[in-house]
Enzyme design. Structure first.
Site, short mmCIF file in Angstrom:
data_model
loop_
_atom_site.label_atom_id
_atom_site.label_comp_id
_atom_site.label_asym_id
_atom_site.label_seq_id
_atom_site.Cartn_x
_atom_site.Cartn_y
_atom_site.Cartn_z
N TYR A 1 -32.99 45.92 108.50
CA TYR A 1 -32.78 44.86 107.36
C TYR A 1 -31.58 43.91 107.97
O TYR A 1 -31.69 42.76 107.75
CB TYR A 1 -32.46 45.69 106.09
CG TYR A 1 -32.25 44.70 105.21
CD1 TYR A 1 -33.33 43.85 104.50
CD2 TYR A 1 -30.86 44.65 104.54
CE1 TYR A 1 -32.85 42.72 103.29
CE2 TYR A 1 -30.70 43.60 103.57
CZ TYR A 1 -31.66 42.91 102.95
OH TYR A 1 -31.19 42.03 101.88
N SER B 1 -27.78 37.89 103.61
CA SER B 1 -27.19 38.94 102.83
C SER B 1 -25.86 39.18 103.57
O SER B 1 -25.58 38.80 104.94
CB SER B 1 -27.93 40.25 103.31
OG SER B 1 -27.42 41.57 102.90
#
Length: 251
Positions: free
Chosen positions: A146, A133
């Site tokens: 995250y 990501s």
């Protein structure tokens, strides 16, 4: 291009939804036999071969891969898409949530890869692609846990690429921006104003919209393809310009 993966067997974790499902479908279109590992195997795309597996449980992963390999006898491509999100600063998540997210997003990749290596080593064109990501290298608000997990995916990708290059196994990752999936829809429900948060997610990309799962799948197939034999240890951004573009706000 439709036969680019003809004769190859690919395994996709998290292949029943979002980026994983789009990737499984793209691989089948390109000629691959596709195995899907997911906690919801009934939602796997038509034409794939689904197996139940929880990437947070090593025995579940090993059992699913053993069963799949009994049926297909080879593995050429491994795509690790399974993952979960988390919202908040470092104050927001309890230790149990840190353990859960890291177990799925980071250690889950290690579990699946460890169970797959003995098969990948026999492939003439072995390739692993992990879904990372932009959160790994960009400071996004309210994404502490995250982001930490995706930083781990990035580092793990480079370490795996180094460890296995001499075995003929290429390892890369894609780093998407915010992708318009059910995953994001679930995250948005945690905000006081989901519509405003969605608009902010769209605006964060220089393109003015979220990335599509199909766009990420296209990048994954490039990295996984036998035609990309000199591409290893690479993180490919599919982020609508978030990481490097600094555009002026639209009037």
């Amino acid at each position: 291009m439709s036969s680019e993966f003809e004769g190859l067997v690919a395994l996709v974790t998290g292949g029943s939804s979002g980026i994983g499902k789009a990737t499984a479908e793209a691989l089948m279109t390109a000629g691959a036999t596709v195995i899907v590992l997911d906690v919801n195997p009934d939602s796997a795309p038509h034409g794939s071969h689904p197996f139940h597996a929880d990437v947070s449980d090593r025995s579940s992963v090993s059992s699913a891969i053993d069963s799949a390999m009994e049926q297909f006898g080879r593995l050429d491509v491994l795509i690790s898409c399974a993952g979960i999100g988390a919202i908040g600063t470092v104050e927001a998540n309890e230790d149990s949530e840190w353990a859960r997210v890291l177990s799925i997003n980071v250690t889950g990749i290690a579990r699946v890869t460890a169970a797959s290596l003995k098969w990948l080593r026999h492939s003439p064109c072995a390739s692993i692609v992990n879904v990372c990501s932009i959160a790994a290298l960009n400071g996004l608000p309210d994404r502490a846990l995250y982001s930490a997990s995706k930083g781990g995916v990035l580092s793990l990708t480079f370490a795996m690429a180094t460890d296995h290059v001499s075995e003929g196994i290429r390892v890369n990752c894609v780093s998407p921006g915010t992708v318009a999936t059910e995953f994001v829809d679930r995250l948005l429900r945690n905000f006081a104003d989901p519509a405003a948060e969605r608009a902010a997610m769209d605006a964060r990309q220089a393109t003015g919209r979220m990335v599509t799962p199909e766009e990420v799948a296209t990048a994954i197939l490039y990295l996984a393809s036998p035609r990309s034999g000199s591409t290893t240890g690479t993180a490919l951004d599919v982020d609508g310009g978030v990481t490097h573009l600094r555009v002026r706000p639209r009037a």
